[in-house]
Write a protein that holds these residues in place. Structure first.
Motif, PDB file in Angstrom:
ATOM      1  N   ASP A 153       0.820  -1.215   0.000  1.00  0.00           N
ATOM      2  CA  ASP A 153       0.000   0.000   0.000  1.00  0.00           C
ATOM      3  C   ASP A 153       0.855   1.267   0.000  1.00  0.00           C
ATOM      4  N   LEU A 154       2.168   1.113   0.006  1.00  0.00           N
ATOM      5  CA  LEU A 154       3.068   2.261   0.103  1.00  0.00           C
ATOM      6  C   LEU A 154       3.063   3.058  -1.193  1.00  0.00           C
ATOM      7  N   GLU A 155       3.081   4.384  -1.059  1.00  0.00           N
ATOM      8  CA  GLU A 155       3.052   5.258  -2.225  1.00  0.00           C
ATOM      9  C   GLU A 155       4.053   6.390  -2.070  1.00  0.00           C
ATOM     10  N   ALA A 156       4.447   6.964  -3.211  1.00  0.00           N
ATOM     11  CA  ALA A 156       5.285   8.162  -3.190  1.00  0.00           C
ATOM     12  C   ALA A 156       4.566   9.254  -2.407  1.00  0.00           C
ATOM     13  N   GLY A 157       5.335   9.947  -1.566  1.00  0.00           N
ATOM     14  CA  GLY A 157       4.746  10.984  -0.713  1.00  0.00           C
ATOM     15  C   GLY A 157       4.511  10.518   0.706  1.00  0.00           C
ATOM     16  N   ASP A 158       4.410   9.190   0.932  1.00  0.00           N
ATOM     17  CA  ASP A 158       4.334   8.681   2.303  1.00  0.00           C
ATOM     18  C   ASP A 158       5.645   8.990   3.031  1.00  0.00           C
ATOM     19  N   GLU A 159       5.594   8.940   4.339  1.00  0.00           N
ATOM     20  CA  GLU A 159       6.803   9.154   5.143  1.00  0.00           C
ATOM     21  C   GLU A 159       7.083   7.893   5.958  1.00  0.00           C
ATOM     22  N   MET A 160       8.263   7.313   5.717  1.00  0.00           N
ATOM     23  CA  MET A 160       8.661   6.078   6.395  1.00  0.00           C
ATOM     24  C   MET A 160       9.683   6.361   7.480  1.00  0.00           C
ATOM     25  N   LEU A 161       9.620   5.555   8.555  1.00  0.00           N
ATOM     26  CA  LEU A 161      10.558   5.698   9.659  1.00  0.00           C
ATOM     27  C   LEU A 161      11.937   5.194   9.228  1.00  0.00           C
ATOM     28  N   LEU A 162      12.971   5.998   9.537  1.00  0.00           N
ATOM     29  CA  LEU A 162      14.327   5.745   9.048  1.00  0.00           C
ATOM     30  C   LEU A 162      15.335   6.042  10.147  1.00  0.00           C
ATOM     31  N   TYR A 163      16.399   5.234  10.199  1.00  0.00           N
ATOM     32  CA  TYR A 163      17.553   5.584  11.020  1.00  0.00           C
ATOM     33  C   TYR A 163      18.662   6.016  10.079  1.00  0.00           C
ATOM     34  N   TYR A 164      19.022   7.290  10.182  1.00  0.00           N
ATOM     35  CA  TYR A 164      20.049   7.841   9.280  1.00  0.00           C
ATOM     36  C   TYR A 164      21.321   8.107  10.075  1.00  0.00           C
ATOM     37  N   GLU A 165      22.436   7.645   9.547  1.00  0.00           N
ATOM     38  CA  GLU A 165      23.740   7.801  10.193  1.00  0.00           C
ATOM     39  C   GLU A 165      24.728   8.180   9.107  1.00  0.00           C
ATOM     40  N   ASP A 166      25.213   9.415   9.152  1.00  0.00           N
ATOM     41  CA  ASP A 166      26.078   9.930   8.085  1.00  0.00           C
ATOM     42  C   ASP A 166      27.497   9.423   8.264  1.00  0.00           C
ATOM     43  N   THR A 167      27.670   8.128   7.998  1.00  0.00           N
ATOM     44  CA  THR A 167      28.991   7.528   8.138  1.00  0.00           C
ATOM     45  C   THR A 167      29.106   6.357   7.176  1.00  0.00           C
ATOM     46  N   ALA A 168      30.340   6.013   6.853  1.00  0.00           N
ATOM     47  CA  ALA A 168      30.591   4.854   5.987  1.00  0.00           C
ATOM     48  C   ALA A 168      30.809   3.617   6.852  1.00  0.00           C
ATOM     49  N   ARG A 169      30.730   2.447   6.234  1.00  0.00           N
ATOM     50  CA  ARG A 169      30.943   1.187   6.949  1.00  0.00           C
ATOM     51  C   ARG A 169      31.981   0.347   6.223  1.00  0.00           C
ATOM     52  N   HIS A 170      32.857  -0.302   7.007  1.00  0.00           N
ATOM     53  CA  HIS A 170      33.821  -1.249   6.464  1.00  0.00           C
ATOM     54  C   HIS A 170      33.756  -2.494   7.330  1.00  0.00           C
ATOM     55  N   PHE A 171      33.335  -3.615   6.723  1.00  0.00           N
ATOM     56  CA  PHE A 171      33.098  -4.850   7.470  1.00  0.00           C
ATOM     57  C   PHE A 171      32.182  -4.606   8.664  1.00  0.00           C
ATOM     58  N   GLY A 172      31.159  -3.749   8.443  1.00  0.00           N
ATOM     59  CA  GLY A 172      30.150  -3.506   9.460  1.00  0.00           C
ATOM     60  C   GLY A 172      30.516  -2.462  10.489  1.00  0.00           C
ATOM     61  N   GLU A 173      31.767  -1.966  10.466  1.00  0.00           N
ATOM     62  CA  GLU A 173      32.204  -0.971  11.432  1.00  0.00           C
ATOM     63  C   GLU A 173      32.185   0.415  10.808  1.00  0.00           C
ATOM     64  N   ALA A 174      31.743   1.415  11.599  1.00  0.00           N
ATOM     65  CA  ALA A 174      31.736   2.789  11.115  1.00  0.00           C
ATOM     66  C   ALA A 174      33.169   3.269  10.903  1.00  0.00           C
ATOM     67  N   VAL A 175      33.425   3.920   9.752  1.00  0.00           N
ATOM     68  CA  VAL A 175      34.758   4.431   9.435  1.00  0.00           C
ATOM     69  C   VAL A 175      34.635   5.849   8.898  1.00  0.00           C
ATOM     70  N   GLU A 176      35.702   6.616   9.072  1.00  0.00           N
ATOM     71  CA  GLU A 176      35.747   7.973   8.562  1.00  0.00           C
ATOM     72  C   GLU A 176      36.403   7.960   7.193  1.00  0.00           C
ATOM     73  N   GLU A 177      35.641   7.632   6.179  1.00  0.00           N
ATOM     74  CA  GLU A 177      36.159   7.682   4.822  1.00  0.00           C
ATOM     75  C   GLU A 177      34.983   7.848   3.874  1.00  0.00           C
ATOM     76  N   SER A 178      35.288   8.225   2.657  1.00  0.00           N
ATOM     77  CA  SER A 178      34.248   8.463   1.659  1.00  0.00           C
ATOM     78  C   SER A 178      33.952   7.177   0.914  1.00  0.00           C
ATOM     79  N   ILE A 179      32.690   6.722   1.013  1.00  0.00           N
ATOM     80  CA  ILE A 179      32.226   5.547   0.278  1.00  0.00           C
ATOM     81  C   ILE A 179      30.935   5.933  -0.412  1.00  0.00           C
ATOM     82  N   ILE A 180      30.854   5.643  -1.697  1.00  0.00           N
ATOM     83  CA  ILE A 180      29.660   5.974  -2.456  1.00  0.00           C
ATOM     84  C   ILE A 180      28.780   4.728  -2.568  1.00  0.00           C
ATOM     85  N   GLU A 181      27.516   4.861  -2.153  1.00  0.00           N
ATOM     86  CA  GLU A 181      26.525   3.804  -2.302  1.00  0.00           C
ATOM     87  C   GLU A 181      25.374   4.356  -3.096  1.00  0.00           C
ATOM     88  N   LYS A 182      24.951   3.623  -4.134  1.00  0.00           N
ATOM     89  CA  LYS A 182      23.834   4.115  -4.955  1.00  0.00           C
ATOM     90  C   LYS A 182      23.116   2.955  -5.597  1.00  0.00           C
TER      91      LYS A 182
END
Length: 393
Positions: free
Chosen positions: A364-393
């Protein structure tokens, strides 16, 4: 910070039946340690698997040198505690010069086992004695006669990382205060209580103190489209999930969407309140240590993080992982900072997500709905947060 619960079960609490009752409850509740007299170590080992600390009870501190002897009951202990029937509990007077302390001399002796100091805080001189003992002890147990915060505050402030500070308590309420004192808190508590409920509540306090509280946000749904079939993962836990609980999953580690557990009744299938249908095998799922794992990596015995709509978290053991090919939706979201994140979820009415309008099936989900999200502005390496630039798309 990892917290621990010790349960006191030496001869001061009663006969063996009384001590065994405490030990059994500690095992069942999930306590980390029991503190017993040396003669009871073998009995504890017969009851179950738990860390055992042993008091030296005969007052002869030189016996610690023999702790690795096969004939010595304390050789089965994980830690040997000095101070009972000694200077620590005031059976023997404290020397004016701590360099002449028998308890401290014992703690300084070499050995392959952990050593601990037990100190009743009867005054400022015993605070100083505990501080000195902490320099040598793996575990420093401090017990106040009238439970007060000030001596504990002093010791937390003065004792560093060289020891685990264990605060003596008589209730779960006191344990909560000990874990929160000076925001840092004690590393552990030693509970002295016969009440099984108090032991269980203290373990619950330990778990709550170790849990994260996450800041969740609502993200706008940009697109929902059919994405063909993929290998989908159902995570079946060994715990029953509450109605408002689920897991955080997503194709991009920086943005994980909240997916409800299958706790709701459906006209098509029975509820499975232990299950989260978490998406495709490539997706991340958040773990209790703040890391992530790929869904494809999960197996029985692993731990995953369960989260509710307010961001409160707890851990759950994976009992089973089911991977089957199913039709999928690709869901694209825009986080509050404008970043675009995506994930794949199965095209099925039984998969529910949290939206600003309430629980909603992905079908039933549509564009314009708002979904609950956990946002963390960090990259991951083997599951660990790292300070480096990683592009995901």
């Amino acid at each position: 910070m990892t917290r621990a619960v010790w349960v006191k079960a030496d001869d001061t609490v009663g006969d063996w039946n009384d001590r065994r009752a405490r030990i059994t409850t500690a095992l069942e509740a999930g306590a980390d340690w029991v503190l017993v007299d040396e003669d009871d170590v073998g009995r504890v080992r017969e009851l179950g698997d738990i860390n055992v600390a042993a008091f030296r009870t005969d007052g002869d501190v030189t016996l610690v040198d023999d702790a690795e002897s096969e004939d010595d009951p304390a050789s089965q202990a994980d830690a040997i505690i000095v101070g009972k029937n000694g200077e620590g509990d005031a059976t023997i007077d404290l020397p004016e010069d701590f360099s002449g302390s028998a308890d401290l001399s014992t703690l300084r002796r070499d050995g392959d086992f952990d050593r601990g100091a037990y100190v009743r805080i009867l005054g400022t001189e015993y605070e100083r004695f505990a501080e000195t003992a902490a320099e040598e002890a793996d575990h420093t147990i401090v017990v106040g006669e009238d439970w007060t915060i000030i001596p504990l505050e002093n010791l937390i402030a003065r004792i560093g990382e060289e020891t685990d500070l264990v605060a003596g308590v008589t209730s779960a309420e006191e344990a909560k205060t000990a874990f929160e004192t000076l925001e840092i808190g004690s590393d552990a508590v030693l509970l002295d209580s016969d009440d099984p409920d108090e032991i269980r509540k203290t373990v619950e306090v330990r778990d709550e103190a170790a849990r994260e509280s996450l800041d969740l946000e609502y993200a706008e749904v940009l697109d929902v489209e059919r994405a063909g079939s993929a290998d989908r993962v159902c995570v079946d836990t060994g715990s029953l999930l509450e109605h408002d609980e689920g897991m955080l999953v997503g194709s991009m580690s920086r943005g994980l969407v909240f997916v409800h557990g299958e706790t709701a009744e459906s006209p098509y299938v029975a509820s499975r309140p232990f299950r989260v249908n978490a998406g495709a095998v490539h997706a991340y799922v958040r773990t209790p240590d703040g890391g992530t794992k790929y869904l494809s990596e999960l197996q029985s015995g692993d731990e995953v993080q369960v989260v509710d709509l307010q961001g409160n978290t707890r851990e759950a053991i994976v009992g089973r992982v089911k991977i089957e090919q199913r039709p999928m939706f690709r869901i694209a979201l825009e986080a509050a900072n404008g970043d675009r994140v995506e994930t794949l979820l199965q095209n099925a009415e039984t998969i529910k997500v949290a939206t600003a309008d309430g629980r909603k099936a992905v079908t039933d989900l549509e564009a314009g709905d708002e979904m609950l999200l956990y946002y963390e502005d960090t990259a991951r390496h083997f599951g660990e947060a790292v300070e480096e630039s990683i592009i995901e798309k």
